[in-house]
Design a protein around this motif. Structure first.
Motif, PDB file in Angstrom:
ATOM      1  N   LYS A 155       0.912  -1.290  -0.184  1.00 32.15           N
ATOM      2  CA  LYS A 155      -0.017   0.079   0.040  1.00 32.15           C
ATOM      3  C   LYS A 155       0.950   1.298  -0.144  1.00 32.15           C
ATOM      4  O   LYS A 155       1.619   1.397   1.159  1.00 32.15           O
ATOM      5  CB  LYS A 155      -0.786  -0.035   1.238  1.00 32.15           C
ATOM      6  N   VAL A 156       0.900   2.072  -1.035  1.00 28.74           N
ATOM      7  CA  VAL A 156       1.995   3.206  -1.048  1.00 28.74           C
ATOM      8  C   VAL A 156       0.970   4.366  -0.510  1.00 28.74           C
ATOM      9  O   VAL A 156       1.704   4.904   0.365  1.00 28.74           O
ATOM     10  CB  VAL A 156       2.242   3.447  -2.876  1.00 28.74           C
ATOM     11  N   ARG A 157      -0.132   4.523  -0.892  1.00 25.38           N
ATOM     12  CA  ARG A 157      -0.956   5.776  -0.275  1.00 25.38           C
ATOM     13  C   ARG A 157      -2.363   5.506  -0.573  1.00 25.38           C
ATOM     14  O   ARG A 157      -2.851   4.777  -1.524  1.00 25.38           O
ATOM     15  CB  ARG A 157      -0.344   7.051  -0.642  1.00 25.38           C
ATOM     16  N   GLN A 158      -3.148   6.169   0.110  1.00 25.00           N
ATOM     17  CA  GLN A 158      -4.619   6.378  -0.126  1.00 25.00           C
ATOM     18  C   GLN A 158      -4.786   7.698  -0.968  1.00 25.00           C
ATOM     19  O   GLN A 158      -4.383   8.939  -0.422  1.00 25.00           O
ATOM     20  CB  GLN A 158      -5.522   6.403   1.002  1.00 25.00           C
ATOM     21  N   ASP A 159      -5.746   7.560  -1.893  1.00 24.39           N
ATOM     22  CA  ASP A 159      -5.975   8.928  -2.552  1.00 24.39           C
ATOM     23  C   ASP A 159      -7.441   8.754  -2.762  1.00 24.39           C
ATOM     24  O   ASP A 159      -8.116   8.300  -3.723  1.00 24.39           O
ATOM     25  CB  ASP A 159      -5.244   8.604  -4.051  1.00 24.39           C
ATOM     26  N   LEU A 163      -6.821   3.257  -3.451  1.00 19.48           N
ATOM     27  CA  LEU A 163      -5.414   2.871  -2.915  1.00 19.48           C
ATOM     28  C   LEU A 163      -4.571   2.786  -4.113  1.00 19.48           C
ATOM     29  O   LEU A 163      -4.868   2.232  -5.218  1.00 19.48           O
ATOM     30  CB  LEU A 163      -5.659   1.501  -2.300  1.00 19.48           C
ATOM     31  N   ILE A 164      -3.420   3.264  -3.833  1.00 19.79           N
ATOM     32  CA  ILE A 164      -2.185   3.370  -4.874  1.00 19.79           C
ATOM     33  C   ILE A 164      -1.294   2.193  -4.255  1.00 19.79           C
ATOM     34  O   ILE A 164      -1.059   2.387  -3.138  1.00 19.79           O
ATOM     35  CB  ILE A 164      -1.638   4.531  -4.665  1.00 19.79           C
ATOM     36  N   ILE A 165      -1.253   1.163  -5.016  1.00 18.34           N
ATOM     37  CA  ILE A 165      -0.556   0.042  -4.475  1.00 18.34           C
ATOM     38  C   ILE A 165       0.420  -0.502  -5.619  1.00 18.34           C
ATOM     39  O   ILE A 165       0.466  -0.168  -6.753  1.00 18.34           O
ATOM     40  CB  ILE A 165      -1.599  -1.258  -4.515  1.00 18.34           C
ATOM     41  N   ASP A 186       3.575  -5.347   2.475  1.00 18.72           N
ATOM     42  CA  ASP A 186       2.464  -6.303   1.658  1.00 18.72           C
ATOM     43  C   ASP A 186       1.096  -6.004   2.068  1.00 18.72           C
ATOM     44  O   ASP A 186       0.505  -7.186   2.595  1.00 18.72           O
ATOM     45  CB  ASP A 186       3.211  -7.946   2.055  1.00 18.72           C
ATOM     46  N   ASN A 187       0.723  -4.962   2.354  1.00 20.92           N
ATOM     47  CA  ASN A 187      -0.687  -4.633   3.192  1.00 20.92           C
ATOM     48  C   ASN A 187      -1.746  -5.240   2.506  1.00 20.92           C
ATOM     49  O   ASN A 187      -2.814  -5.394   3.159  1.00 20.92           O
ATOM     50  CB  ASN A 187      -0.602  -3.005   3.017  1.00 20.92           C
ATOM     51  N   LEU A 226      -0.277   3.540 -13.006  1.00 20.71           N
ATOM     52  CA  LEU A 226       0.278   5.070 -13.139  1.00 20.71           C
ATOM     53  C   LEU A 226       1.430   4.978 -13.805  1.00 20.71           C
ATOM     54  O   LEU A 226       2.223   5.955 -13.467  1.00 20.71           O
ATOM     55  CB  LEU A 226       0.156   5.298 -11.735  1.00 20.71           C
ATOM     56  N   SER A 227       2.132   4.012 -14.344  1.00 23.47           N
ATOM     57  CA  SER A 227       3.432   3.809 -15.158  1.00 23.47           C
ATOM     58  C   SER A 227       4.531   4.216 -14.630  1.00 23.47           C
ATOM     59  O   SER A 227       5.584   4.641 -14.979  1.00 23.47           O
ATOM     60  CB  SER A 227       3.246   4.870 -16.565  1.00 23.47           C
ATOM     61  N   ASP A 228       4.388   4.123 -13.032  1.00 25.13           N
ATOM     62  CA  ASP A 228       5.910   4.248 -12.157  1.00 25.13           C
ATOM     63  C   ASP A 228       5.874   3.015 -11.131  1.00 25.13           C
ATOM     64  O   ASP A 228       6.330   2.673 -10.163  1.00 25.13           O
ATOM     65  CB  ASP A 228       5.545   5.457 -11.525  1.00 25.13           C
ATOM     66  N   GLY A 229       5.224   1.781 -11.758  1.00 21.80           N
ATOM     67  CA  GLY A 229       5.309   0.590 -11.035  1.00 21.80           C
ATOM     68  C   GLY A 229       4.205   0.566 -10.047  1.00 21.80           C
ATOM     69  O   GLY A 229       3.898  -0.569  -9.276  1.00 21.80           O
ATOM     70  N   THR A 230       3.193   1.644 -10.030  1.00 20.62           N
ATOM     71  CA  THR A 230       2.252   1.574  -8.954  1.00 20.62           C
ATOM     72  C   THR A 230       0.798   1.364  -9.844  1.00 20.62           C
ATOM     73  O   THR A 230       0.597   1.717 -11.079  1.00 20.62           O
ATOM     74  CB  THR A 230       1.819   2.632  -8.165  1.00 20.62           C
TER      75      THR A 230
END
Ligand SMILES: [Fe+2]
Length: 251
Positions: A155-159, A163-165, A186-187, A226-230
């Motif tokens: 879990k990278v962040r919530q938007d 979720l941005i994962i 590994d959320n 999102l083309s940055d691995g997320t």
């Protein structure tokens, strides 16, 4: 040495033995001598208490539990939680999974109320523990029966309602394998049963960081790269999520 001296010596020896014996007994019941091997359930509970008090990080907790599971004979765990009994009466839902609380037998040094919630999760083939992330939670999952397709994401962040994962694990989990989630690592997880039945043993820690826990079901098929691995993935309410992900349909 005459008989009288011999007897005296013998008595002294007997007395010494008695003394040593009682000292040993005293120590054995004191806290200086630890049992040769601490029972895995006691260790598990210690790790969970340590996480609750923040003596260890969630990341360390995940590592400790997975290392512990790797060392224990699965049969020992199955017997300890009386898996046969849980398995026999199990009711499988058509969508998703069912759970049953696990009760541990009494052990010295194991509190009756453990620091964690313990459950088995069971499901029929093609049913899923639907994709979801967590807040203020940590959990560990041991495959007791069957085989599952297991996926994890960071879990990278919530938007807002997304979720941005970032994908981290995609593998087939077999009997005896384990995995875990936390806010740190590994959320997000997602299990799909590959076999007639599948079961996991779950150790669950709720309300960490003195905050209420939360679960975010994810509409993973609607992911946006999102083309940055997320990936940006919409959060779904549980009913819609179960309908869409609770049972895999093969085309
Ligand atoms: Fe979960």
């Amino acid at each position: 040495m005459d008989r009288r001296e011999f007897n005296k010596g013998l008595l002294a020896t007997v007395a010494n033995f008695a003394l040593i014996d009682s000292l040993f007994a005293y120590n054995a019941f004191g806290s200086n001598i630890k049992p040769i091997a601490t029972h895995w359930a006691i260790k598990l509970n210690e790790f969970c208490s340590d996480l609750k008090t923040e003596s260890i990080t969630a990341n360390q907790w995940q590592k400790h539990i997975e290392e512990l599971y790797a060392k224990i004979e699965l049969n020992e765990i199955l017997k300890f939680i009386d898996f046969n009994k849980l398995y026999k009466g199990f009711e499988y839902p058509d969508l998703g999974v069912n759970t049953r609380l696990v009760k541990f037998p009494t052990l010295t040094d194991l509190p009756e109320k453990t620091a964690f919630v313990k459950k088995v999760f069971g499901m029929k083939k093609d049913r899923a523990i639907i994709p979801h992330g967590h807040s203020n939670m940590a959990s560990a999952h041991l495959i007791l029966n069957g085989e599952m397709h297991l996926r994890h994401y960071e879990k990278v962040r919530q938007d807002q309602d997304n979720l941005i994962i970032k994908p981290t694990i995609d593998r087939i989990a077999k009997i005896g394998d384990s995995s875990s989630i936390s806010d740190e690592k590994d959320n997000v997880h997602w299990f799909i049963a590959n076999t007639e039945t599948s079961f996991t043993f779950d150790v669950i820690m709720l309300d960490l960081n003195n905050k209420s826990y939360d679960i975010h079901n994810l509409d993973i098929h609607e992911k946006q790269d999102l083309s940055d691995g997320t990936l940006r993935v919409p959060i779904l309410d549980v009913e819609k999520a179960l309908k869409k992900y609770g049972k895999e349909t093969h085309h």
